[in-house]
Structure formats: structure tokens, C-alpha cells
Design a protein around this motif. Structure first.
Motif, PDB file in Angstrom:
ATOM      1  N   VAL A 210       4.853   0.056  -3.943  1.00 33.56           N
ATOM      2  CA  VAL A 210       5.422  -0.284  -2.641  1.00 33.56           C
ATOM      3  C   VAL A 210       4.304  -0.141  -1.620  1.00 33.56           C
ATOM      4  N   VAL A 211       4.159  -1.112  -0.719  1.00 34.44           N
ATOM      5  CA  VAL A 211       3.049  -1.091   0.225  1.00 34.44           C
ATOM      6  C   VAL A 211       3.545  -1.154   1.664  1.00 34.44           C
ATOM      7  N   ASN A 212       2.812  -0.503   2.551  1.00 37.47           N
ATOM      8  CA  ASN A 212       3.057  -0.582   3.993  1.00 37.47           C
ATOM      9  C   ASN A 212       2.387  -1.858   4.490  1.00 37.47           C
ATOM     10  N   LEU A 213       3.163  -2.809   4.969  1.00 38.36           N
ATOM     11  CA  LEU A 213       2.609  -4.105   5.388  1.00 38.36           C
ATOM     12  C   LEU A 213       1.583  -3.964   6.507  1.00 38.36           C
ATOM     13  N   ARG A 214       1.710  -2.927   7.311  1.00 41.42           N
ATOM     14  CA  ARG A 214       0.765  -2.731   8.407  1.00 41.42           C
ATOM     15  C   ARG A 214      -0.631  -2.371   7.906  1.00 41.42           C
ATOM     16  N   CYS A 215      -0.707  -1.943   6.639  1.00 43.76           N
ATOM     17  CA  CYS A 215      -1.991  -1.530   6.076  1.00 43.76           C
ATOM     18  C   CYS A 215      -2.655  -2.622   5.252  1.00 43.76           C
ATOM     19  N   VAL A 216      -2.007  -3.768   5.129  1.00 40.57           N
ATOM     20  CA  VAL A 216      -2.561  -4.865   4.330  1.00 40.57           C
ATOM     21  C   VAL A 216      -3.624  -5.602   5.130  1.00 40.57           C
ATOM     22  N   ASP A 217      -4.807  -5.734   4.541  1.00 43.62           N
ATOM     23  CA  ASP A 217      -5.880  -6.496   5.185  1.00 43.62           C
ATOM     24  C   ASP A 217      -5.782  -7.969   4.802  1.00 43.62           C
ATOM     25  N   HIS A 218      -5.749  -8.250   3.512  1.00 41.13           N
ATOM     26  CA  HIS A 218      -5.568  -9.623   3.059  1.00 41.13           C
ATOM     27  C   HIS A 218      -5.050  -9.635   1.622  1.00 41.13           C
ATOM     28  N   VAL A 219      -4.522 -10.778   1.218  1.00 40.41           N
ATOM     29  CA  VAL A 219      -3.946 -10.948  -0.118  1.00 40.41           C
ATOM     30  C   VAL A 219      -4.652 -12.115  -0.793  1.00 40.41           C
ATOM     31  N   VAL A 220      -5.065 -11.904  -2.035  1.00 37.74           N
ATOM     32  CA  VAL A 220      -5.792 -12.935  -2.789  1.00 37.74           C
ATOM     33  C   VAL A 220      -4.932 -13.396  -3.954  1.00 37.74           C
ATOM     34  N   ARG A 221      -4.676 -14.696  -4.020  1.00 36.38           N
ATOM     35  CA  ARG A 221      -3.905 -15.242  -5.140  1.00 36.38           C
ATOM     36  C   ARG A 221      -4.701 -15.119  -6.422  1.00 36.38           C
ATOM     37  N   ALA A 222      -3.986 -14.826  -7.523  1.00 29.57           N
ATOM     38  CA  ALA A 222      -4.612 -14.728  -8.838  1.00 29.57           C
ATOM     39  C   ALA A 222      -3.935 -15.712  -9.778  1.00 29.57           C
TER      40      ALA A 222
ATOM     41  N   ASN B  19      -1.512 -17.038 -12.929  1.00 30.25           N
ATOM     42  CA  ASN B  19      -0.156 -16.767 -13.409  1.00 30.25           C
ATOM     43  C   ASN B  19       0.788 -16.294 -12.309  1.00 30.25           C
ATOM     44  N   GLU B  20       0.645 -16.874 -11.115  1.00 32.04           N
ATOM     45  CA  GLU B  20       1.534 -16.568  -9.992  1.00 32.04           C
ATOM     46  C   GLU B  20       1.569 -15.082  -9.669  1.00 32.04           C
ATOM     47  N   THR B  21       0.407 -14.447  -9.682  1.00 27.86           N
ATOM     48  CA  THR B  21       0.279 -13.054  -9.263  1.00 27.86           C
ATOM     49  C   THR B  21      -0.723 -13.012  -8.109  1.00 27.86           C
ATOM     50  N   ALA B  22      -0.973 -11.822  -7.573  1.00 27.82           N
ATOM     51  CA  ALA B  22      -1.911 -11.695  -6.468  1.00 27.82           C
ATOM     52  C   ALA B  22      -2.444 -10.273  -6.419  1.00 27.82           C
ATOM     53  N   ARG B  23      -3.423 -10.055  -5.541  1.00 26.23           N
ATOM     54  CA  ARG B  23      -4.003  -8.731  -5.325  1.00 26.23           C
ATOM     55  C   ARG B  23      -4.022  -8.444  -3.835  1.00 26.23           C
ATOM     56  N   ILE B  24      -3.616  -7.245  -3.479  1.00 25.88           N
ATOM     57  CA  ILE B  24      -3.592  -6.824  -2.081  1.00 25.88           C
ATOM     58  C   ILE B  24      -4.801  -5.945  -1.795  1.00 25.88           C
ATOM     59  N   HIS B  25      -5.551  -6.303  -0.742  1.00 28.96           N
ATOM     60  CA  HIS B  25      -6.666  -5.493  -0.264  1.00 28.96           C
ATOM     61  C   HIS B  25      -6.218  -4.790   1.011  1.00 28.96           C
TER      62      HIS B  25
END
Length: 261
Positions: free
Chosen positions: A220-232, A234-240
Motif C-alpha cells: 500500500v502506498v501513500n500517493l503523496r510520496c509517489v515521484d513517478h510510475v514506470v510501465r513494465a 505484462n501490464e505491471t508497473a514500478r513506483i519510484h
């Protein structure tokens, strides 16, 4: 209503989740024909009236007419299966009322159990139960959940010290076997972590859903702390994250939260 080939309607306001359930049902129950898909409860009732189905899969939380309200409109004309995000009150109500339900992200084992029950009911030509009283219980519990204020503080042991962590300072929460790992900004903004005994699934329903979102079965992530999201792949992604080296996974079932990518 039941024909040689059983039919179903799926209602969910998230297109990706509708497609995911269609795909999972295709594997779990190849004979099932999806005859309609709806984006909200009102559409679900309208499409059902125009083209009745044997089974309706209804997302609980939809804009306008909710899945529970749509179920009242459909009544005993179909067997109902509710689909819900982690919601302890709703799940308890469904279990007590013996109403079929699936928890997002839908697991294949749980779906297989539901399919077995539905097949048996159709085989025996069992009528759909009268669920007005049971739905009233669900609505009561959902209303209670909405009226419960979000969690403000988390108690965590760091060494021999008991820390009182303001929830707004938490960057993310991650399931760690029987524990939950809390990552937050400690003194002077330094990245700090601690383990607590409360399971992640119990914490999810206590967090402000406008700020904290589940992006993986274990994260579970705090959206205010997300810098950017990179698509990967198989319809997945990584949160920085901002100011942290941690990279969090986004599973396929939760990628819709970042559908504007």
C-alpha cells in the motif's frame, strides 16, 4: 432463464478490472457466456432488464447506483456475486448472509470455489435467494465503515523504543510474512522502517482511501510520496518514491489506479 450455456453480466466501473474478471472466468468456466458488461449499477439493471443473465457479478462500490443497490433492482431474477476491495465490514456481512462474494484482486482459487457453487445451483435449478434482508445488513455495515474516521497514528517498536508514527508521514506499507513493514520519514526526514504485528489487510480498511491505495497484494502506498510510475511488461508497473531508493511493484490487478499513464 438458464439455458444450455449459462450466461453472466459483469458490472464494474474500472474497464481493466472488468476485462480481468472476464479473462479469469474464461479459464475457470469456459462454458459461461458473458452477455453484458456495465460501467455502473444503473447500467447493470438496464442491461439486465434488456438481456437477463443467469448470474450477475456486481462491484460493490460504483458511481451513481452502487452494486448493492443494483442487486435490489435485479432481485431474485439472477444469482448474485459481489466483487469488493478489501472491506472487512462488507466481507463479514457477505459471509454471515451466505452471499457469494469475491475480493479484489480476484484469486483463481477463490473464483474456482464460487464457480463450483454457482454450477451446482444452476444444475439443481435452485431459485436465487430472497436477499433484501441480507442486503440491508450489507448496507448497514458499509455505512458504518464510511463513518469510521481514518487511522491517524500507528504504534511501532523501533528497538526498545515505542514510536507513535503520524500516518501522513508514512510512505508505504508492505506485508512481511506475519508482520507489516512501515516505511516513513523519521527524524529530520530520514527514511525509517519498522515492523508491526498488525496484518496489512487489517490496516488497509483503516487508512484514508484518498491518500493510501493498494498497488499490489502486499503493498500500500501513500500517493503523496509517489515521484513517478514506470510501465513494465505484462501490464505491471514500478513506483519510484520521492527521496527514497525503494521501488514498489504495481501488479496487473491494480494498474488501473494509474490508467492515465
Amino acid at each position: 432463464m438458464t439455458a444450455a450455456r449459462p450466461t453472466a453480466l459483469i458490472a464494474d466501473d474500472e474497464p481493466l478490472l472488468r476485462r480481468s474478471l472476464v479473462r479469469l472466468l474464461g479459464h475457470a468456466w469456459p462454458e459461461l457466456a458473458i452477455v453484458a458488461q456495465a460501467r455502473n449499477g444503473r447500467e447493470a439493471v438496464e442491461q439486465f432488464d434488456a438481456n437477463p443473465a443467469d448470474i450477475c457479478f456486481l462491484d460493490v462500490h460504483m458511481p451513481g447506483l452502487s452494486g448493492v443497490e443494483a442487486a435490489r433492482g435485479i432481485g431474485r431474477r439472477a444469482h448474485l456475486v459481489f466483487v469488493t476491495a478489501h472491506s472487512e465490514y462488507a466481507v463479514q456481512a457477505f459471509e454471515q448472509g451466505a452471499i457469494d462474494y469475491l475480493v479484489k484482486p480476484v484469486e483463481t482459487v477463490r473464483l474456482a470455489d464460487t464457480v463450483v457453487r454457482l454450477k451446482e445451483r444452476l444444475r439443481l435449478a435452485q431459485p436465487a435467494p430472497d436477499i433484501d434482508a441480507l442486503l440491508a445488513q450489507v448496507i448497514t455495515r458499509l455505512d458504518r465503515e464510511k463513518s469510521t474516521p481514518p487511522l491517524r497514528w500507528i504504534h511501532a517498536s523501533v528497538g526498545s523504543t515505542l514510536r507513535l508514527i503520524p500516518v501522513e508521514e508514512v510512505d508505504f506499507l508492505r506485508s512481511d510474512e506475519k508482520y507489516t513493514r512501515i516505511a516513513w520519514r523519521g527524524d529530520r526526514g530520514n527514511a525509517t522502517e519498522a515492523l508491526i504485528r498488525t496484518p496489512l489487510k487489517e490496516l488497509v480498511g483503516q487508512l484514508d482511501p484518498e491518500t493510501f491505495v493498494q498497488v499490489h497484494r502486499a503493498v500500500v502506498v501513500n500517493l503523496r510520496c509517489v515521484d513517478h510510475v514506470v510501465r513494465a511488461d505484462n501490464e505491471t508497473a514500478r513506483i519510484h518514491l520521492k527521496g527514497r531508493s525503494d521501488i514498489l511493484p504495481v501488479s496487473r490487478s491494480y494498474l488501473h489506479r494509474f490508467r492515465q499513464m
